[in-house]
Design an enzyme around this catalytic site. Structure first.
Site, short mmCIF file in Angstrom:
data_model
loop_
_atom_site.label_atom_id
_atom_site.label_comp_id
_atom_site.label_asym_id
_atom_site.label_seq_id
_atom_site.Cartn_x
_atom_site.Cartn_y
_atom_site.Cartn_z
N ILE A 105 11.06 5.88 10.87
CA ILE A 105 10.50 4.55 10.65
C ILE A 105 9.90 4.48 9.24
O ILE A 105 8.94 5.19 8.92
CB ILE A 105 9.43 4.22 11.71
CG1 ILE A 105 10.02 4.44 13.12
CG2 ILE A 105 8.93 2.81 11.54
CD1 ILE A 105 11.30 3.68 13.41
N GLU A 106 10.49 3.62 8.43
CA GLU A 106 10.06 3.52 7.03
C GLU A 106 9.77 2.09 6.61
O GLU A 106 9.75 1.77 5.41
CB GLU A 106 11.13 4.14 6.12
CG GLU A 106 11.44 5.59 6.44
CD GLU A 106 12.42 6.22 5.47
OE1 GLU A 106 12.31 5.93 4.27
OE2 GLU A 106 13.28 7.02 5.91
N GLY A 107 9.54 1.22 7.58
CA GLY A 107 9.26 -0.17 7.26
C GLY A 107 8.92 -0.95 8.51
O GLY A 107 8.78 -0.39 9.60
#
Length: 295
Positions: free
Chosen positions: A151-153
């Protein structure tokens, strides 16, 4: 007269440490799926270089969106074009390689609107990729080993509820492994809350594209401080996440000789040391082969 031998405490400690390091062998994880030129999944597993493969990525999900898996040039999921991967997945698992579905990624469109949304996404993942039933399983009837949170956003909310809901399915039979790939600045901005659940089996921390905490030749202070923070969390094992070549990331690549002679020697004594994660199979042109005996 026979001389009396003496053994220094420092020597004994070094011997014990060497034995611990030798016994505590690590594993190599790799991301596969974002470049059609990286070879097949079956060949990736058959190489013998990897213990875990993350299929990258389920890029669209949550907040009422129809989920979409993106495996770049490997296959087109619409119309069942990726169901042929089922035989590759089973081949990997038969050879002892775990295969995970990685959700998220750097360019995906995803978020969880509520706890109920998280439970719905968990149900979708269970029915379509894990041990559940669905008439539209994108990868066919193969049962993946678990879910990787890259999860990067989006939003940092409700990933803990997703982890809890997925973990509950382990009681239905086959264990659902949970893994995550946070950035090395601690705590992670996106999955920091989810990691507090203590439900994650493997955490591969991205020690690249993050100069404040990645390894710098000649000065390991920031890197070791970050590593020690990450190994203090409630999780099964912590992996050192690295680019598989200088081209795989803006910065953070560690030459194999430096990794094996300096970095791994500094961290393998950690009780939670799990191994090395590589981004990605496409960029791995011999790197995993050169480090696997030392990991």
């Amino acid at each position: 007269m026979a001389s009396k031998s003496s053994t220094s405490p420092a020597f004994l400690f070094s011997v014990i440490l060497a034995l611990v390091i030798g016994i505590h062998g690590g594993e190599i994880t790799v991301y596969w799926g974002q470049n059609g030129g990286e070879g097949t999944l079956a060949d990736t597993c058959a190489s013998g270089n990897y213990n875990i493969v993350n299929l990258a990525f389920l890029t669209v999900f949550g907040n009422g969106q129809t989920p979409v898996i993106n495996l770049a040039g490997h296959c087109e999921p619409s119309g069942g074009g990726c169901t042929g991967l089922s035989s590759d997945i089973k081949s990997c698992q038969a050879s002892g390689v775990k295969v995970m579905l990685s959700i998220g990624g750097a360019s995906g469109t995803y978020s969880l609107a509520s706890a109920d949304d998280a439970r719905q996404v968990a149900t979708y993942l269970w029915d379509n990729f894990l041990g559940g039933q669905s008439t539209s399983r994108p990868l066919g009837d193969a049962v993946l080993d678990g879910i990787d949170f890259d999860i990067e956003g989006g939003s940092p909310q409700h990933w803990d509820e997703l982890a809890t809901s997925l973990s509950a399915y382990s009681s239905s039979g086959k264990k659902v492994y949970l893994t995550a790939s946070p950035q090395c600045p601690y705590p992670d901005a996106w999955v920091g809350g989810a990691l507090q659940t203590g439900l994650f089996d493997y955490v591969w921390v991205q020690f690249f594209n993050n100069p404040s905490c990645e390894y710098s030749s000649g000065d390991m202070t920031n890197f070791i401080n970050a590593w020690n923070q990450w190994t203090s969390i409630s999780a099964g094992q912590i992996f050192l996440g690295l680019p598989a070549s200088p081209e795989a990331a803006n910065n953070g690549f560690i030459p194999a000789s430096d990794l094996t002679s300096n970095v791994l020697r500094a961290i393998k004594g950690s009780a939670k040391y799990g191994g090395v994660m590589l981004w990605s199979k496409f960029y791995d042109n011999g790197y995993s082969s050169s480090i696997k005996e030392s990991v």
